[in-house]
Design a protein around this motif. Structure first.
Motif, short mmCIF file in Angstrom:
data_model
loop_
_atom_site.label_atom_id
_atom_site.label_comp_id
_atom_site.label_asym_id
_atom_site.label_seq_id
_atom_site.Cartn_x
_atom_site.Cartn_y
_atom_site.Cartn_z
N LYS B 300 -35.56 -2.60 -56.23
CA LYS B 300 -34.28 -2.99 -55.19
C LYS B 300 -34.01 -1.79 -53.94
O LYS B 300 -35.00 -0.80 -53.85
N GLU B 302 -32.53 0.38 -52.88
CA GLU B 302 -32.25 1.70 -52.92
C GLU B 302 -32.69 2.10 -54.11
O GLU B 302 -32.90 3.60 -53.60
N SER B 303 -34.15 1.90 -54.60
CA SER B 303 -34.87 2.72 -55.24
C SER B 303 -36.03 3.32 -53.79
O SER B 303 -37.11 3.46 -54.26
N ASP B 305 -37.62 5.20 -51.83
CA ASP B 305 -37.43 7.06 -51.37
C ASP B 305 -38.11 7.54 -49.41
O ASP B 305 -36.97 8.15 -49.43
N SER B 325 -32.57 -0.97 -41.49
CA SER B 325 -31.27 -0.72 -42.36
C SER B 325 -30.83 -2.44 -42.44
O SER B 325 -29.82 -2.10 -43.68
N LEU B 330 -28.96 -0.87 -45.96
CA LEU B 330 -29.24 0.28 -45.48
C LEU B 330 -29.02 1.37 -44.94
O LEU B 330 -29.13 0.80 -43.30
N ASP B 334 -26.82 6.29 -47.07
CA ASP B 334 -27.52 5.88 -48.46
C ASP B 334 -28.73 4.93 -47.33
O ASP B 334 -30.18 4.49 -48.02
N PRO B 336 -32.86 5.71 -46.66
CA PRO B 336 -33.83 6.53 -47.24
C PRO B 336 -34.72 7.10 -46.23
O PRO B 336 -34.61 7.03 -45.11
N LYS B 390 -32.00 11.74 -42.39
CA LYS B 390 -32.90 11.16 -42.48
C LYS B 390 -34.17 11.16 -42.37
O LYS B 390 -35.46 10.19 -42.52
#
Lengths: 84, 426
Positions: B300, B302-303, B305, B325, B330, B334, B336, B390
């Motif tokens: 995903k 989101e995973s 880093d 993005s 994201l 949110d 990375p 970020k």
């Protein structure tokens, strides 16, 4: 003096010898490719080094004749005599 | 299940160091490899600064025989052989001594152009009617596959020995090509790398395009400013990076250290359509490339880093951030962490993908996110999209699990690869 030429030629050949062939194995009758195991592509470089060292120009026919160390010496001597 | 593919060795020849320890320390501490080059000033370049590996004779003698060094005048070949030999040794591999080649090992070493200085030498001789005095090594020093050919013979590789070329995408593309080949069971390990020559004949064309910074000739370390509001063009770099990409079975059977796993990747082109051109990317293609890479990795968004971007330090960096993005879905806090290593090294062109991938992967080993250099003034268009924290300006202690790396190149070509730390249980 031919013996000087021989020493000079040995020095030229030295860097092109594969690891398992030592300088002492360079004899007048040595065949560059078959006996000294010199990469045939490097013969081109030896010819250029000979031209620079003796200030002579080798023709394509000379290069074809240059199979052994003594062939090379004969060609060098002939060219040098031609110069004088 | 598909074969798993890992990275077991790495080597660098870069503007910030010619071994992994110096390289990682420089990335961690934000040390710049950008220097003023008087040669470029004499030649009236607008941009007189560049990133170039420092190579001395002792180093050369460790990698080349006296015969190989005679008339050697191809910087990319030198960099590639140094990085390639180091990666091979780092992976615990030795030079194949048997008479029969190692059929399971291949080489894929990319370059944008190779042996430019040697080629210049040859052009002068040819034009002076001295073609017969070119010597025996003009071809092998200037052929695009020169580095692969050199390393293939050195290591005794009997699998595919070739080169790839896709401008600044080259290094990242090569990793994905090797991953595909190993996954398909056609090779067990491939030494993958990419190299870029140094010097005015490589960098001149970019200077002519006026895309290099011209105001930092007396302040070279400040010149390369990825994601900064004051970014004013990319600083040309050079060097080589190399990685041993290997099947997990082979790595485990050899019992060697595993730096990272390649989870997936994708390569595409924008076709010079929808805003894409020879020199600018089609954003739809970039987003698609990132999306497909994430999909192929089976993760995903989101995973992820950390992202190591292409981010060359031009005014287009904000467009790249927007593309990441949009592709990942994201934004803000949110998004990375993201970094770029061109602030340290400049843009090493064909070598950038491999050198930066190595930097990205070292973050697993060093349990850090390496800092961005010269990015104290984050571009306002970027801070509108992602939270400024970020974009670290100091290295952070952090153990990333998944890192995404992308490279984009002239010709509207894209590559994105997904690395993870190695976990036997996946």
């Amino acid at each position: 003096m031919p013996s000087d030429h021989y020493t000079q030629l040995q020095e030229i050949i030295k860097p092109y010898l594969p690891e398992d062939v030592s300088v002492s194995e360079i004899k007048e009758e040595s065949h560059f490719i078959n006996e000294l195991n010199i990469n045939s592509a490097n013969l081109v470089d030896i010819i250029l080094d000979v031209e620079d060292a003796f200030d002579i120009v080798l023709e394509n026919e000379d290069m074809e004749k240059m199979q052994t160390v003594s062939d090379a010496l004969a060609i060098i001597n002939a060219k040098l005599e031609g110069k004088d | 299940m598909d074969r798993r593919v890992v990275i077991t060795g790495m080597g660098v020849c870069s503007p910030i160091g010619n071994d992994l320890e110096r390289f990682s320390k420089a990335l961690q501490d934000g040390i710049s490899g950008i220097r003023f080059h008087p040669e470029l000033a004499e030649l009236k370049f607008g941009c007189q600064i560049a990133g170039k590996p420092v190579i001395n004779n002792n180093l050369l003698n460790n990698y080349f025989t006296p015969l190989e060094l005679r008339n050697l005048n191809a910087t990319g070949l030198i960099y590639g052989v140094i990085a390639g030999c180091d990666a091979w040794n780092d992976a615990g591999l030795s030079v194949h001594q048997e008479d029969e080649p190692d059929w399971d090992s291949g080489i894929l070493f990319g370059a944008g152009i190779l042996g430019v200085d040697k080629f210049r030498e040859a052009i002068y001789k040819v034009d002076q009617q001295e073609v017969r005095r070119l010597g025996s090594t003009t071809v092998i020093q200037t052929m695009a596959s020169g580095i692969s050919a050199y390393l293939g013979g050195r290591m005794g590789c009997g699998n595919q020995v070739t080169t790839n070329s896709s401008a600044c995408t080259t290094g990242t593309e090569g990793l994905i090509m090797a991953y595909d080949r190993i996954q398909a069971g056609k090779a067990e390990r491939i030494l993958v790398g990419s190299a870029s020559d140094s010097g005015p004949y490589v960098w001149g064309g970019f200077d002519a395009m006026r895309i290099l910074p011209r105001k930092y000739n007396s302040d070279p370390e400040k010149a390369s400013r990825p994601m900064s509001a004051t970014a004013s063009g990319f600083v040309p770099g050079s060097g080589a990076g190399a990685l041993v990409v290997e099947s997990l079975e082979s790595a485990l059977s050899r019992g060697v250290r595993i730096y990272a796993e390649i989870l997936g990747g994708f390569v595409n082109s924008g076709g010079h359509r929808s805003g894409g051109s020879m020199t600018s990317p089609n954003s739809t293609a970039v987003q698609r490339c990132i999306g497909q890479a994430v999909h192929s990795a089976g993760i995903k968004a989101e995973s992820i880093d950390v992202i190591n971007g292409h981010l060359t330090a031009t005014s287009k960096d904000a467009v790249e951030i927007q593309n990441w993005s949009a592709a990942l879905g994201l934004k803000g806090a949110d998004f990375p962490f993201i970094n770029a290593f061109k602030g340290h090294m400049g843009h090493c062109l064909a070598a950038s993908g491999s050198l930066e991938s190595i930097g990205a992967i070292l973050q697993f080993r060093d349990q850090q996110i390496f800092a961005n250099v010269n990015c104290e003034d984050l571009h306002p268009e970027i801070s509108k999209i992602i939270a400024s924290e970020k974009v670290p300006i100091q290295s952070l202690p952090y153990s990333p699990k998944i890192i995404a790396k992308a490279s984009f190149g002239f010709g509207d070509v894209n590559a994105c690869i997904i690395f993870s730390d190695y976990n036997a249980q996946r």
